[in-house]
Write a protein that holds these residues in place. Structure first.
Motif, PDB file in Angstrom:
ATOM      1  N   SER A 100     107.687  86.665  37.114  1.00  8.80           N
ATOM      2  CA  SER A 100     108.208  85.224  37.116  1.00  8.80           C
ATOM      3  C   SER A 100     107.561  84.486  35.858  1.00  8.80           C
ATOM      4  O   SER A 100     108.278  83.796  34.917  1.00  8.80           O
ATOM      5  CB  SER A 100     107.848  84.258  38.281  1.00  8.80           C
ATOM      6  N   THR A 218     117.780  84.545  33.153  1.00  5.56           N
ATOM      7  CA  THR A 218     117.254  84.391  33.869  1.00  5.56           C
ATOM      8  C   THR A 218     117.538  84.435  35.337  1.00  5.56           C
ATOM      9  O   THR A 218     116.829  85.280  36.530  1.00  5.56           O
ATOM     10  CB  THR A 218     116.975  82.750  34.252  1.00  5.56           C
ATOM     11  N   THR A 222     115.026  87.240  37.132  1.00  4.71           N
ATOM     12  CA  THR A 222     113.890  86.821  38.479  1.00  4.71           C
ATOM     13  C   THR A 222     114.361  86.259  39.442  1.00  4.71           C
ATOM     14  O   THR A 222     113.993  85.862  40.398  1.00  4.71           O
ATOM     15  CB  THR A 222     113.215  85.500  36.914  1.00  4.71           C
ATOM     16  N   GLU A 223     115.886  85.968  39.060  1.00  7.79           N
ATOM     17  CA  GLU A 223     116.598  86.062  40.529  1.00  7.79           C
ATOM     18  C   GLU A 223     117.615  86.327  41.271  1.00  7.79           C
ATOM     19  O   GLU A 223     118.832  86.607  41.901  1.00  7.79           O
ATOM     20  CB  GLU A 223     117.039  84.552  40.594  1.00  7.79           C
TER      21      GLU A 223
END
Length: 281
Positions: A100, A218, A222-223
């Motif tokens: 992250s 994002t 990262t998610e």
């Protein structure tokens, strides 16, 4: 789970005996990988080269010490036989944070490059993504469960051997039993990969909206849990926990020679990371 396991065991994909050499050629490796997906124009190449050099300086000074600290904790837990499922979960969370932070650092410099892609460049990326997906399908679809277990056995045996040396029959059997018992996620993984690719293609096609592009990248990078079904997330969590149990068992089964081999590898990797971070000063 596979990405996290690799991050924890190898830390940024580097092998102890060649960490420094690998890192010194990391810019070349990243460039080579990028060229598989897109050909940058001269202006984009200048921006990318500058971003890459700045990133490597930051990564050496800020991130490598964090990796070394995590390796020290991991080595200590295994050496003292104090590795528990809870400790393993902490290492998994720490590995997520490593990625992250890296993404957060890179995004501002890479976003304008991606936003400037031409339609031809986007088509290049999409073509390679489709090739990647096709290769994954060809590699895994149509395999029997026994064949998939055999592939997983070979993959994990190879990775663990790098850290323990030659594995005993008992250790190979432990790995085999882990692969037999863990939840099957292949269909869910391939479905997730397909959806992930679809959303990335959609983001690239709407790249002129940098705010939306930033949000999409994002989430995608990262998610990932936002794109996974509840059943898939639960299966991944269970498999990650079971892999931690496997590492604990393999450590308990390790011979004196294997433990010495592991500690020497870890010490060499830690020293390389320390020297590399000091090189940035």
């Amino acid at each position: 789970m596979r990405k996290l396991v690799i991050a924890i065991l190898l830390i940024f994909g580097l092998v102890a005996c060649s960490t420094k050499m690998s890192y010194y050629f990391l810019d070349w490796a990243i460039e080579w990988k990028l060229e598989q997906y897109v050909t940058l124009n001269s202006e984009q190449q200048v921006l990318f080269d500058d971003a890459l050099q700045q990133f490597l300086l930051w990564h050496r000074s800020e991130e490598l010490p964090r990796y070394e600290q995590q390796l020290a904790k991991l080595s200590s837990a295994l050496q003292q036989q104090s590795m528990t499922p809870a400790v393993w979960a902490e290492h998994v969370d720490e590995a997520k944070k490593h990625w992250s932070r890296t993404f957060d650092y890179l995004l501002p410099s890479l976003l304008p490059i991606v936003a400037s892609f031409s339609d031809e460049q986007v088509a290049e990326v999409i073509a390679q993504l489709k090739t990647d997906e096709q290769e994954l399908n060809e590699k895994y679809l149509g395999k029997t469960q026994a064949e998939l277990v055999e592939m997983a056995d070979e993959r994990i045996n190879k990775r663990i051997k790098k850290w323990l040396g030659t594995l005993s029959k008992e250790q190979k059997e432990a790995i085999h039993q882990y692969n037999l018992a863990r939840g099957s996620t292949l269909d869910m993984w391939l479905e997730y990969r397909h959806e992930w690719t679809r959303l990335l293609v959609q983001a690239l096609k709407n790249r002129q909206n940098e705010k939306a592009l930033s949000h999409s990248l994002t989430v995608l990078l990262t998610e990932p849990d936002k794109l996974r079904s509840k059943a898939y997330k639960q299966a991944l969590d269970d498999n990650t926990a079971q892999f931690g149990q496997l590492l604990i068992l393999l450590n308990e089964q390790a011979s004196t020679k294997q433990k010495r081999y592991f500690l020497n590898k870890m010490a060499a990797l830690q020293q390389d990371l320390i020297e590399l971070s000091e090189d940035s000063e």
